[in-house]
Scaffold this active site. Structure first.
Site, short mmCIF file in Angstrom:
data_model
loop_
_atom_site.label_atom_id
_atom_site.label_comp_id
_atom_site.label_asym_id
_atom_site.label_seq_id
_atom_site.Cartn_x
_atom_site.Cartn_y
_atom_site.Cartn_z
CD GLU A 100 15.80 14.17 -24.07
OE1 GLU A 100 14.96 13.82 -24.91
OE2 GLU A 100 16.01 13.55 -23.01
CB SER B 166 16.64 9.88 -25.19
OG SER B 166 15.75 8.87 -24.79
NE ARG C 60 10.96 13.62 -23.31
CZ ARG C 60 9.63 13.42 -23.23
NH1 ARG C 60 8.83 14.42 -22.86
NH2 ARG C 60 9.11 12.25 -23.46
P1 FAD Z 1 20.93 17.59 -14.18
O1 FAD Z 1 21.51 16.73 -15.23
O2 FAD Z 1 21.72 17.81 -12.95
O3 FAD Z 1 20.56 18.99 -14.82
C1 FAD Z 1 19.86 19.07 -16.03
C2 FAD Z 1 19.62 20.55 -16.37
O4 FAD Z 1 18.76 21.13 -15.40
C3 FAD Z 1 20.90 21.37 -16.32
O5 FAD Z 1 20.82 22.36 -17.32
C4 FAD Z 1 20.87 22.03 -14.94
O6 FAD Z 1 21.56 23.26 -14.93
C5 FAD Z 1 19.38 22.23 -14.72
N1 FAD Z 1 18.96 22.14 -13.32
C6 FAD Z 1 19.22 21.12 -12.44
N2 FAD Z 1 18.60 21.35 -11.27
C7 FAD Z 1 17.95 22.53 -11.39
C8 FAD Z 1 17.14 23.30 -10.53
N3 FAD Z 1 16.84 22.91 -9.27
N4 FAD Z 1 16.62 24.47 -10.99
C9 FAD Z 1 16.87 24.89 -12.26
N5 FAD Z 1 17.65 24.20 -13.12
C10 FAD Z 1 18.18 23.04 -12.70
N6 FAD Z 1 14.45 12.12 -19.19
C11 FAD Z 1 13.16 12.09 -19.54
O7 FAD Z 1 12.53 13.12 -19.80
N7 FAD Z 1 12.47 10.89 -19.63
C12 FAD Z 1 13.08 9.71 -19.37
O8 FAD Z 1 12.44 8.68 -19.45
C13 FAD Z 1 14.45 9.73 -19.02
N8 FAD Z 1 15.13 8.57 -18.80
C14 FAD Z 1 16.44 8.57 -18.49
C15 FAD Z 1 17.10 7.36 -18.30
C16 FAD Z 1 18.45 7.34 -17.99
C17 FAD Z 1 19.15 6.02 -17.79
C18 FAD Z 1 19.16 8.56 -17.83
C19 FAD Z 1 20.61 8.55 -17.44
C20 FAD Z 1 18.52 9.78 -18.05
C21 FAD Z 1 17.15 9.80 -18.38
N9 FAD Z 1 16.46 11.01 -18.61
C22 FAD Z 1 15.12 10.98 -18.94
C23 FAD Z 1 17.16 12.30 -18.51
C24 FAD Z 1 17.27 12.85 -17.04
O9 FAD Z 1 17.17 11.81 -16.10
C25 FAD Z 1 16.19 13.89 -16.74
O10 FAD Z 1 16.27 14.97 -17.63
C26 FAD Z 1 16.31 14.42 -15.31
O11 FAD Z 1 15.21 15.26 -15.01
C27 FAD Z 1 17.60 15.19 -15.04
O12 FAD Z 1 17.69 15.40 -13.64
P2 FAD Z 1 19.08 15.76 -12.97
O13 FAD Z 1 18.81 16.13 -11.55
O14 FAD Z 1 20.05 14.68 -13.17
O15 FAD Z 1 19.47 17.06 -13.80
P1 NAP Z 2 9.90 2.70 -27.12
O1 NAP Z 2 8.74 2.20 -26.34
O2 NAP Z 2 10.84 1.74 -27.77
O3 NAP Z 2 9.38 3.72 -28.22
C1 NAP Z 2 10.29 4.39 -29.10
C2 NAP Z 2 9.82 5.83 -29.26
O4 NAP Z 2 8.53 5.81 -29.87
C3 NAP Z 2 9.68 6.49 -27.93
O5 NAP Z 2 10.74 7.38 -27.79
C4 NAP Z 2 8.31 7.13 -27.90
O6 NAP Z 2 8.33 8.55 -27.97
C5 NAP Z 2 7.64 6.65 -29.18
N1 NAP Z 2 6.41 5.89 -28.84
C6 NAP Z 2 6.30 4.59 -28.45
N2 NAP Z 2 5.01 4.26 -28.26
C7 NAP Z 2 4.28 5.38 -28.53
C8 NAP Z 2 2.89 5.68 -28.49
N3 NAP Z 2 1.98 4.75 -28.17
N4 NAP Z 2 2.50 6.93 -28.79
C9 NAP Z 2 3.41 7.88 -29.10
N5 NAP Z 2 4.73 7.65 -29.14
C10 NAP Z 2 5.18 6.42 -28.88
O7 NAP Z 2 10.78 3.68 -26.19
P2 NAP Z 2 11.79 3.35 -25.02
O8 NAP Z 2 13.16 3.73 -25.44
O9 NAP Z 2 11.56 1.97 -24.48
O10 NAP Z 2 11.34 4.40 -23.92
C11 NAP Z 2 10.10 4.27 -23.27
C12 NAP Z 2 9.66 5.62 -22.76
O11 NAP Z 2 10.65 6.15 -21.85
C13 NAP Z 2 9.52 6.66 -23.87
O12 NAP Z 2 8.42 7.48 -23.58
C14 NAP Z 2 10.80 7.44 -23.79
O13 NAP Z 2 10.64 8.81 -24.16
C15 NAP Z 2 11.14 7.38 -22.31
N6 NAP Z 2 12.59 7.47 -22.14
C16 NAP Z 2 13.16 8.71 -22.22
C17 NAP Z 2 14.52 8.86 -22.05
C18 NAP Z 2 15.14 10.23 -22.07
O14 NAP Z 2 16.28 10.37 -21.68
N7 NAP Z 2 14.44 11.25 -22.51
C19 NAP Z 2 15.32 7.75 -21.80
C20 NAP Z 2 14.71 6.50 -21.76
C21 NAP Z 2 13.34 6.37 -21.93
P3 NAP Z 2 8.46 9.53 -26.70
O15 NAP Z 2 9.91 9.52 -26.36
O16 NAP Z 2 8.02 10.85 -27.25
O17 NAP Z 2 7.61 9.00 -25.63
#
Ligand code: FAD
Ligand code: NAP
Length: 343
Positions: free
Chosen positions: A339, A243, A166
């Site tokens: 995050e 998250s 991340r």
């Molecule tokens: P923004 O929120 O608009 O920007 C995020 C950052 O990136 C800011 O610092 C901004 O300045 C910068 N930025 C934006 N665009 C650019 C660009 N073109 N060039 C350089 N910098 C830029 N994230 C995960 O990793 N895994 C997930 O599973 C996940 N699930 C999510 C679920 C939900 C319900 C929500 C609300 C969020 C989730 N996220 C997840 C977080 C988010 O969706 C991601 O980080 C996504 O990539 C952000 O995209 P955005 O366009 O909304 O970025």
């Molecule tokens: P989940 O399946 O309930 O699992 C909880 C956490 O345990 C996850 O965050 C994941 O880490 C870790 N995990 C689960 N199974 C694993 C495996 N087999 N090996 C290694 N790590 C494992 O999680 P969830 O909330 O439903 O989300 C599912 C996936 O979507 C996850 O990968 C999560 O990261 C991603 N997600 C991310 C965001 C975001 O905003 N970043 C939001 C929603 C969902 P990791 O997070 O490192 O994968």
């Protein structure tokens, strides 16, 4: 045509928490030229620039006396490199999930586990988005960006993006320096299909639907969309940024000590010998699940997600986050890192 400068703009529609702060200026970029125009405008008025895509990974805590640059460049294309690999190119303002589905419709494989992540393609490398065992860096080949310090367009290789869990150069060492404009992925064609079903929930969901091997990448995308919709709040209904904390990584000794102390601790050993703890489990154990704090709170289905119940502020949310961080440190001796980007 020159891009339009909007003044005194509420950012409420531009962030998924729905926090109502104001930006002094907002410019929508539909081309590289618009980005350079915004750079000149910001320099001329001695204002900072803030890049914004879908606003799904930001927390706005105060008004922004600068120029918000909304990335809206569109376009995508595909070409076959050989019979096993296709190169897919995507402009930064494309909706990430739409691009993933389009990649699957073209018959390629690789991005399916990253289905239904909100936001734009351009922001996806910033925190090296990841889900269900796949990170964007697994499939990204290179990207194009404008370096705001020089105005030059560069091609950055994967190594130059310094991807980590991340994290990337765009988030860590040089935030707001590069405007990512275009991504290039090298994906498998269906013939060399190599699905990642390492996260138990995905395999179970496929089996529950009666889809035994060989599942297609589209099947995997479908079940992941279902899993996510069941568990995660829809930002249109309940403001959130996914998250709120990264899953902390600790030494194996620390993980063993916690495991002896806390029944049911959720922990995943990493390749380097360290152990990743599920931050959501720690927060739930500490009793925060469903907790309400003024206008904000902790989601009642997934403790890792902080929410805006409506009328909450970014400042309130940070107070809640700090309260959670202190409790987790006190209980487990583990530090939680926020995050999303806080502004
Ligand atoms: P923004 O929120 O608009 O920007 C995020 C950052 O990136 C800011 O610092 C901004 O300045 C910068 N930025 C934006 N665009 C650019 C660009 N073109 N060039 C350089 N910098 C830029 N994230 C995960 O990793 N895994 C997930 O599973 C996940 N699930 C999510 C679920 C939900 C319900 C929500 C609300 C969020 C989730 N996220 C997840 C977080 C988010 O969706 C991601 O980080 C996504 O990539 C952000 O995209 P955005 O366009 O909304 O970025
Ligand atoms: P989940 O399946 O309930 O699992 C909880 C956490 O345990 C996850 O965050 C994941 O880490 C870790 N995990 C689960 N199974 C694993 C495996 N087999 N090996 C290694 N790590 C494992 O999680 P969830 O909330 O439903 O989300 C599912 C996936 O979507 C996850 O990968 C999560 O990261 C991603 N997600 C991310 C965001 C975001 O905003 N970043 C939001 C929603 C969902 P990791 O997070 O490192 O994968």
């Amino acid at each position: 045509m020159t891009a339009t400068v909007l003044n005194a703009v509420s950012l409420k529609p531009y962030n998924t928490f729905g926090f109502d702060v104001q930006a002094a200026h907002l410019i929508k970029a539909h081309s590289e030229r618009d980005v350079l125009f915004a750079r000149d405008f910001a320099q001329k008025h001695s204002k900072p620039l803030l890049l914004l895509g879908g606003g799904s990974n930001v927390v706005f805590t105060q008004d922004f006396d600068g120029v918000v640059l909304l990335i809206e460049m569109r376009g995508k294309s595909m070409r076959l490199l050989d019979e096993k690999t296709a190169a897919l190119t995507c402009q930064a303002g494309e909706n990430w999930h739409d691009f993933v589905r389009w990649s699957l419709e073209q018959g390629t494989q690789g991005l399916e586990n990253l289905s239904l992540i909100p936001g734009t393609a351009g922001a996806a490398p910033v925190q090296n988005i990841g889900a269900y065992g796949t990170d964007i860096h697994d499939w990204l080949h290179e990207l194009k960006a404008i370096d705001l310090s020089t105005g030059q367009t560069l091609t950055l290789t994967k190594a130059e993006c310094e991807f980590a869990y991340r994290d990337s150069v765009f988030k860590r060492t040089a935030p707001q320096r590069y405007v990512i404009t275009e991504l290039v992925f090298y994906l498998n064609t269906q013939a060399s299909c190599d699905l990642n079903l390492s996260y138990g929930g995905v395999l179970n969901a496929l089996q529950a639907k009666g889809i035994d091997k060989p599942a297609t990448p589209m099947d995997v995308s479908d079940v992941i969309c279902e899993l996510r919709s069941e568990k995660l709040p829809d930002p249109i209904v309940l403001g959130n940024a996914g998250s709120f904390f990264k899953n902390p990584v600790v030494t194996s000794e620390k993980a063993q000590q916690l495991n002896e102390q806390f029944d049911g601790l959720v922990a995943y050993p990493q390749l380097d010998g360290c152990v990743k703890l599920a931050a959501g489990w720690l927060i739930e154990y500490a009793g925060f699940k469903g907790h309400v704090f003024g206008g904000v709170g902790v989601h009642d289905k997934q403790a890792l997600v902080l929410v805006n119940h409506g009328g909450g502020t970014g400042k309130e949310l940070l107070e809640l986050a700090q309260c959670i961080q202190s409790k987790i440190l006190e209980l487990f001796g583990v530090e939680l890192e926020i995050e999303p980007r806080v502004y």
